[in-house]
Enzyme design. Structure first.
Site, short mmCIF file in Angstrom:
data_model
loop_
_atom_site.label_atom_id
_atom_site.label_comp_id
_atom_site.label_asym_id
_atom_site.label_seq_id
_atom_site.Cartn_x
_atom_site.Cartn_y
_atom_site.Cartn_z
N ASP A 1 0.85 -1.18 0.00
CA ASP A 1 0.00 0.00 0.00
C ASP A 1 0.89 1.22 0.00
O ASP A 1 1.98 1.21 0.57
CB ASP A 1 -0.91 0.01 1.23
N MET B 1 5.25 10.18 -3.30
CA MET B 1 4.88 9.06 -2.45
C MET B 1 5.38 9.41 -1.05
O MET B 1 6.52 9.80 -0.87
CB MET B 1 5.53 7.76 -2.92
N HIS C 1 -5.27 4.18 6.54
CA HIS C 1 -4.42 5.05 5.71
C HIS C 1 -3.01 5.16 6.26
O HIS C 1 -2.30 6.11 5.95
CB HIS C 1 -5.06 6.42 5.46
N ASP D 1 -2.59 -0.81 6.12
CA ASP D 1 -3.46 -1.10 4.98
C ASP D 1 -2.93 -2.26 4.13
O ASP D 1 -3.71 -3.04 3.59
CB ASP D 1 -3.65 0.16 4.13
#
Length: 182
Positions: free
Chosen positions: A8, A21, A156, A161
């Site tokens: 994730d 990212m 999140h 996740d």
């Protein structure tokens, strides 16, 4: 033999190159305690308020605690290599294309062209085929309604996740196994 690795990504916006990212979490699907997590230093100052509110990692925190992306990608590639060894093939598993889009961009940008690539599995596509259902029925809430319920919540946090998705993918594999036994 394939080794399924759930991953994730949390990011500061909707597309790579223009947004960074922020974190990467991954785990082996059948042994989620074998995991990887990094906060990444931002490659750009661009962000959306929605993204920051979602993942709750500020630009300041990412700058202070983050790993340079080139180092994080090398460490991820090394971790995958240790998990799989020379005799197993990694299959990267994510829920939808957003995470794959960012991870693939970062891996290619930093010289890891062979990791991922054709060995990526999208859980939403897998669910649509497995359940013979419409795309709109592959949302997590819809899957819960079909009895595919995980114990974990979607937080999140990239590692949390990834582990939640690994649990869901294990349920997919169990569903497939039962289906083929009939």
């Amino acid at each position: 033999m394939d080794v399924y690795i759930s991953f994730d990504v949390e990011a500061n916006g909707p597309i790579p190159a223009e947004y960074a990212m922020v974190s990467l979490g991954a785990c082996v699907v059948n042994t989620p305690e074998r995991c990887f997590y990094r906060i990444l230093r931002p490659t750009t100052e661009n962000y959306t308020e929605k993204a920051l509110k979602t993942h709750k990692i500020s630009l300041e925190q990412a700058r202070a605690e983050g790993t340079e992306p080139v180092v994080a990608m090398r460490e991820f590639a090394e971790w995958v290599g240790q998990i799989c060894g020379p005799d197993h093939r990694p299959v990267l598993v994510s829920f939808g294309e957003f995470d794959y889009m960012f991870l693939r961009y970062y891996l290619v940008k930093h010289g890891y062209l062979d990791l991922g690539g054709p060995n990526w599995l999208d859980m939403k596509s897998y669910a649509a085929g497995m359940l013979n259902c419409a795309w709109r029925e592959t949302k997590k809430d819809e899957l819960r309604g079909k009895g595919l319920v995980t114990q974990r919540q979607h937080t999140h946090n990239a590692l949390d996740d990834a582990v939640e998705q690994a649990e869901l993918f294990q349920l997919f594999l169990q569903y497939q196994a039962k289906k083929t036994q009939r």
